[in-house]
Scaffold this active site. Sequence first.
Site: not given
Ligand code: BGC
Length: 773
Positions: A717
């Site tokens: 993530d």
């Molecule tokens: C989130 C993800 C997301 C990523 C890109 C993160 O903060 O937890 O779900 O895909 O950001 O935006």
Amino acid sequence: MKWQRIRYMPCTPLGERAVTGSEQHRALARRAAAEGAVLLKNTNACLPLPAGTRLAVFGKAQLDYIKSGGGSGDVTTAYAHNLMDGLHSKVKEEKIELFEPLCAFYRQQLPQKAAWPGSLPEPELPPELLDEASTFTDTAVIALCRFSGEAGDRSAESFYLSTQEKTLLDQVTRHFARCIVCLNIGGVIDTSEFKNNEKITAVLLAWLGGMEGGMAMADMLCGDACPNGRLTDTFAASLDAYPGMENFLSADDHAAYSEDIYVGYRYFETIPGAAAQVCYPFGFGLSYGAFRIEPQAWSERGTDIELRASVTNYGTHPGRQVVQVYCSAPQGLLGKAARSLVGFAKTRELLPGDREEVTIRFSVCDLASYDDTGKIQKSAYVLEKGDYHFYVGENIREAVLSEFCYHVTEDRIIAQLSPKCVPKKLEKRLRADGEYESLSMTTGDRQPDVEGRDIVPSDGQYPDEQRWHIPYCAWHAPTLPQLSDVWEGKTTLEAFMENLSQEQLVHLLGGQPNRGCANTFGIGNLPIYGIPNAMTADGPAGLRIHPECGVNTTAFPCATLLACTWDPQLLYEIGRAGAEEVRENGLAVWLTPAANIHRNPLCGRNFEYYSEDPLISGRMASAMVRGIQELGIAASLKHFACNNKEGNRRNSDSRVSERALREIYLKGFELCIKEAAPWTVMCSYNLLNGVRVSENRELLTDILREEWKYDGLVITDWYTFGVQYAEISAGADVKMGCGMAEHTMKMLREGKLSPDVVRTSARRVLEMLLRLA
Ligand code: BGC
């Protein structure tokens, strides 16, 4: 040319024939919004409204509509139709009449601009207006909404009706004979007020219905569509009724999953005394149709059990019904949930008098439990001896005991696994009888990499070395070997990789700069070798592009609503439609679906997730992945795993037993990986039993790759607190949004990171790129 679209994004207007935000996709969003809306109450067939009904509409949510939650689950759209838009379109069609002075009042009272959707205050209603409205009609609609978003959990207050909402309900129910509540919410709220108050005649749970949600609500109110959804969560009467509430909002550095496998309906249907707290049970949903479900025949086919059941619509309106099959396993030594969903099927639209036969099939292996303490056989899935009974029906409470019973004479080992992700600090866990048992805990949180080196975890801080992007834009050099040579079969991937230096391999393991309309970074990006920079993009309710790019996409309903459709085919269609938009915009990896379990109603991102049940979550995620990847776009199954709260999400330790992990929290992911093979998996921010997930080798390598045979790419993530070399060693191939190349190179030089591991991860990056169309 391979990757032409990705490499040379045209950045030109998409034109009139574009699929992005197209009429066709918006129509699909509108259809889906009704397919997953749940009719909770409908006294005296209050809905659908007879033609010509006069309506008075109350509540700021008639205008202050929430199409999707906040954060990466949001979508930039040309518009979002609220309930009033929908109702006015029905006025134009002469299906209903509205008490206009009330509409005008809300238009005037509500400021044009809100800080975020759903944040406008509830205006105080002048008594004269209420009186006038009640002389115009006896039918009122009350619209209520709730917002939540990424990076924060909902407050306990948001579960309950506010004082203003209670006053509004009170005023309206005193003046009108028919009161219809429309709920524009992304997570469970207290519905006891609606259930117990006789003056509230209908409740339509419309969730966060996407950009066409208001139109769909009006369709359902007027009978142009039937709310065909069934709950995929249990709606209880109070927050305290849910297990695990004690420390959900307070214990910031950890969450103790002491309720064990008794999550959602498994808790409410099993634990003594809990059932009485349920307002609307799992699987529940009324319809404008009226259905009779009749099991026709059970059969055993090898290790599978198959049920044929017929569904007849004996009502006066068309609708679809969901046949649900629950298993009741013998308590044995391990203890079981009183009911577990094992299969389901949804009919087509049945007209009055229509009948359809559905077939539901499941494996007896799916009835097994994981024995993590060795009561029967340690670290094995066991089918305990005894009788397995099945309940068939339209929701968990009304499912009827079938005569078919699956009998197991001796305990049967279904799969022998090994201890993984063992809790270190979970002292006790709930049993089926409502008592707790203590758990023996392991000590130490060191783990070796594949070559036996210690993976030294991060210190839980934002890594200093994690740098913002340094664009890598050496120009295309056709004299060097190109990745497309591999695609064209001129060379093998192994041979091609021989050309890349260690530094270049490490470079591939970090997120890459944005291009075109992307805002969540890319993967790949070594132009001299023709390695494209494939852009990622969010999210679960539709392709999310930042507003400044000027590209509006389609906001489909939120994932919870989609799960409530119980219709994997529809999710497949939405996956495909969304992937078309991803492709048209020169993007390549769609950061969806999200299969985390609804452990607690207050998790701020529940709207992005499907259900409290892993079978539903896994089936829905699989269907999305199939739809997406058929178009050559990579899906990214996220957030793997146990990211069940948003408070302190980067540093909170989810403490969970191996059994609950395997049967509940990993199950949906496992199902999706085995059924649909997503090309990427996004590992989550949190820690799992003391080890940061992105640095968790037992989860990312031993379980995911070795047990489940996952051969795709694991990405982290965005900006985890993990250190990249530990993440790579554990099996997280790419660090997003960007890597820590310098530090990772240093670790390689110092022998703390295996060059083979780096090479394997880089190979997975290239394999993923080769799969893209
Ligand atoms: C989130 C993800 C997301 C990523 C890109 C993160 O903060 O937890 O779900 O895909 O950001 O935006």
